[in-house]
Write a protein that holds these residues in place. Structure first.
Motif, PDB file in Angstrom:
ATOM      1  N   PRO B  82      44.030  48.300  41.208  1.00  0.00           N
ATOM      2  CA  PRO B  82      43.292  47.325  40.415  1.00  0.00           C
ATOM      3  C   PRO B  82      43.376  45.941  41.071  1.00  0.00           C
ATOM      4  CG  PRO B  82      45.363  47.923  39.321  1.00  0.00           C
ATOM      5  CD  PRO B  82      45.236  48.782  40.554  1.00  0.00           C
ATOM      6  N   PRO B  83      42.435  45.036  40.887  1.00  0.00           N
ATOM      7  CA  PRO B  83      41.339  45.152  39.910  1.00  0.00           C
ATOM      8  C   PRO B  83      40.103  45.902  40.430  1.00  0.00           C
ATOM      9  CG  PRO B  83      41.288  42.987  40.915  1.00  0.00           C
ATOM     10  CD  PRO B  83      42.473  43.693  41.498  1.00  0.00           C
ATOM     11  N   ALA B  88      42.394  47.851  35.548  1.00  0.00           N
ATOM     12  CA  ALA B  88      42.196  46.453  35.163  1.00  0.00           C
ATOM     13  C   ALA B  88      41.098  46.370  34.097  1.00  0.00           C
ATOM     14  CB  ALA B  88      41.802  45.630  36.393  1.00  0.00           C
ATOM     15  N   ARG B  93      37.378  44.034  36.910  1.00  0.00           N
ATOM     16  CA  ARG B  93      36.891  45.051  37.848  1.00  0.00           C
ATOM     17  C   ARG B  93      35.489  44.708  38.349  1.00  0.00           C
ATOM     18  NH1 ARG B  93      37.549  51.166  36.749  1.00  0.00           N
ATOM     19  NH2 ARG B  93      37.475  51.114  39.034  1.00  0.00           N
TER      20      ARG B  93
END
Lengths: 191, 191
Positions: B82-83, B88, B93
């Motif tokens: 993530p992101p 996330a 994202r």
């Protein structure tokens, strides 16, 4: 001689119109591949030499047709009625402009596709500069906190890309129009 | 025969890498016009026949190079950290994805320009479908009130258009990156 001139001019204007209309009709019916100088000449009832004389080339002919729509929009933006023209709040003018631009790129989708497939016409930068200036000026007014020139250019890029052509061909212009309005409203931070 | 196989495979993989690296280097140095099969063969130290055998055509070669970057991004999105990868919030994202996409289209701008100038590769629709699905899913989560698929497609169209190439060539990638983030934040209605 002075007597013949107006007639010659009227003939030339009539021929020009006939050639552009024939080109538009062939584009709409057969797509870009259907637009040959021979076909345009036959459909417009003029000699091929006349087309080359007036437009230089097939590219010049397509450019003239695109330029007609662009010049009409420039005129509406500069001196037409609000909200597209002056006098409305920047927010309304921007929404009206992007809606009109969506129409410009989807009303004659085969023309725009053919035009974009050609090397850029030397004069097309003029139109682009005009749109950039118009969008940047208004967007800066509403969102002085952002890089209005670049964000405005991204908005124009979104509307002027292949997606618009794909959606127009799929009969989804209304859906595109709503999404463009939503995107612009988001940037303007208006509900 | 069984003993030679691994060596052949290793040779093939080395050749493939050498051909792709040579193509990338020629593109970066000379632009699309500089990428001829003869030059790639000479720079990679392989025969022209080897390139045709492995990639089919110049278009196939450029496609492979574009596909490498796209597959890498798909992998990061599907199973990376993530992101960009899962885990996330959708807002983060999406911002990470559009930033990565901006890198993808500006890191090798000559490659992307050459690729977009070719007729679409049959398999490029797969990538596009993946991006569309990813953006649509996350955007719907944050903005269930809008046509997330179309607005998402407009965002991708903005980033994937000629503007990004122009700004990359002008050395304005950071400015582009900020404007893309601003555009995405606006749509997400986050500060």
């Amino acid at each position: 001689m002075t007597e013949r001139r107006p007639t010659e001019r009227a003939d030339a204007a009539r021929n020009r119109r006939a050639i552009l209309d024939a080109t538009a009709a062939l584009l709409a019916e057969h797509g870009a591949a259907g637009v040959t100088m021979d076909r345009v000449a036959a459909a417009a009832g003029v000699g091929k030499g006349t087309i080359f004389h007036r437009f230089g080339s097939r590219a010049g002919l397509l450019y003239e047709l695109v330029a007609e729509g662009a010049v009409a929009l420039m005129t509406e933006v500069s001196s037409g009625r609000p909200p597209l023209g002056p006098g409305a709040p920047a927010t309304d003018r921007l929404l009206a402009f992007f809606d009109a631009m969506t129409s410009l790129v989807t009303d004659d989708v085969e023309l725009i596709a053919a035009y974009q497939a050609m090397p850029p016409h030397p004069r097309s930068a003029e139109f682009h500069a005009f749109w950039a200036q118009h969008i940047g000026t208004l967007l800066r007014e509403v969102r002085p906190d952002i890089d209005a020139d670049t964000v405005g250019a991204l908005l124009l890029s979104a509307v002027g890309g292949e997606l618009a052509q794909q959606m127009a061909r799929a009969g989804e212009v209304d859906r595109l129009r709503s999404a463009v309005a939503e995107l612009v409203r988001s940037v303007l931070r208006t509900p």
